[in-house]
Design a protein around this motif. Structure first.
Motif, mmCIF file in Angstrom:
data_model
loop_
_atom_site.group_PDB
_atom_site.id
_atom_site.type_symbol
_atom_site.label_atom_id
_atom_site.label_comp_id
_atom_site.label_asym_id
_atom_site.label_seq_id
_atom_site.Cartn_x
_atom_site.Cartn_y
_atom_site.Cartn_z
ATOM 1 N N ARG A 1 5.713 49.638 19.543
ATOM 2 C CA ARG A 1 4.453 49.228 20.181
ATOM 3 C C ARG A 1 4.546 49.401 21.695
ATOM 4 N NH1 ARG A 1 4.862 44.969 16.473
ATOM 5 N NH2 ARG A 1 5.574 43.577 18.116
ATOM 6 N N ALA B 1 15.247 40.866 12.045
ATOM 7 C CA ALA B 1 15.288 40.942 13.508
ATOM 8 C C ALA B 1 15.299 42.400 13.962
ATOM 9 C CB ALA B 1 16.518 40.204 14.042
ATOM 10 N N ALA B 2 16.070 43.242 13.273
ATOM 11 C CA ALA B 2 16.123 44.655 13.637
ATOM 12 C C ALA B 2 14.765 45.311 13.417
ATOM 13 C CB ALA B 2 17.194 45.363 12.824
ATOM 14 N N SER B 3 14.130 44.979 12.294
ATOM 15 C CA SER B 3 12.806 45.539 11.996
ATOM 16 C C SER B 3 11.785 45.115 13.046
ATOM 17 C CB SER B 3 12.366 45.080 10.605
ATOM 18 O OG SER B 3 11.040 45.430 10.378
ATOM 19 N N GLU B 4 11.789 43.837 13.388
ATOM 20 C CA GLU B 4 10.852 43.344 14.404
ATOM 21 C C GLU B 4 11.137 43.988 15.755
ATOM 22 O OE1 GLU B 4 8.118 41.444 14.201
ATOM 23 O OE2 GLU B 4 8.395 41.540 12.043
ATOM 24 N N SER B 5 12.418 44.156 16.094
ATOM 25 C CA SER B 5 12.765 44.802 17.364
ATOM 26 C C SER B 5 12.267 46.238 17.391
ATOM 27 C CB SER B 5 14.273 44.776 17.579
ATOM 28 O OG SER B 5 14.715 43.463 17.754
ATOM 29 N N ALA B 6 12.444 46.948 16.270
ATOM 30 C CA ALA B 6 11.974 48.334 16.204
ATOM 31 C C ALA B 6 10.455 48.404 16.317
ATOM 32 C CB ALA B 6 12.444 48.974 14.898
ATOM 33 N N ASP B 7 9.774 47.483 15.632
ATOM 34 C CA ASP B 7 8.305 47.458 15.731
ATOM 35 C C ASP B 7 7.855 47.177 17.154
ATOM 36 O OD1 ASP B 7 8.131 47.971 13.046
ATOM 37 O OD2 ASP B 7 7.636 45.911 12.469
ATOM 38 N N ALA B 8 8.508 46.204 17.792
ATOM 39 C CA ALA B 8 8.142 45.872 19.171
ATOM 40 C C ALA B 8 8.408 47.049 20.102
ATOM 41 C CB ALA B 8 8.912 44.642 19.635
ATOM 42 N N ALA B 9 9.543 47.726 19.900
ATOM 43 C CA ALA B 9 9.857 48.878 20.739
ATOM 44 C C ALA B 9 8.834 49.995 20.531
ATOM 45 C CB ALA B 9 11.264 49.378 20.429
#
Length: 139
Positions: free
Chosen positions: A94, A84-92
């Protein structure tokens, strides 16, 4: 131990009431029934053994499947926060990248607009200066 009914059954006369006749031997229906069913029940023992084996095997497979599923659930749960943290960082990242690109486009558009205003004002400036000088009579 024989039941009371079985004991009384032995004492019952073999024929209908009436004149005395030769004594009969009562039939042992339970023994006859057991003797008749014994081959069938013996034949079913192999099937029952096979069924027990199938049930035991199926239970072992189900237990193994449940254990693997529990391990998989535990693994997924353990990796969830990191994922979840990794996906949040990727989304941020982007979102920040797209916001930065949009801001750069807006800045470029604003600079082009400012250059156009400056160019137009320079073109009109000489005309205005000439008309002000003519109006004041300083020439």
């Amino acid at each position: 131990m024989p039941r009371t009914r079985d004991l009384l059954q032995r004492l019952r006369s073999a024929s209908a009431p009436g004149a005395a006749s030769a004594g009969g031997v009562p039939a042992d229906r339970a023994a006859d029934l057991a003797k008749e069913l014994r081959p069938l029940l013996e034949a079913l023992e192999a099937t029952q053994t096979q069924c027990r084996t199938l049930i035991d095997d199926a239970t072992a497979v189900a237990d193994s499947t449940r254990a693997r599923a529990r391990e998989e659930v535990a693994r997924i749960r353990a990796s969830g926060p990191g994922l979840a943290a990794s996906e949040s960082a990727d989304a941020a990242a982007r979102l920040a990248g797209s916001s930065h690109a949009e801001l750069q486009e807006q800045l470029d558009a604003a600079q082009r607009a400012a250059e156009a205003v400056t160019k137009r004002s320079r073109a009109l400036m000489s005309t205005y200066v000439d008309s002000v000088v003519d109006a004041t009579g300083l020439r």
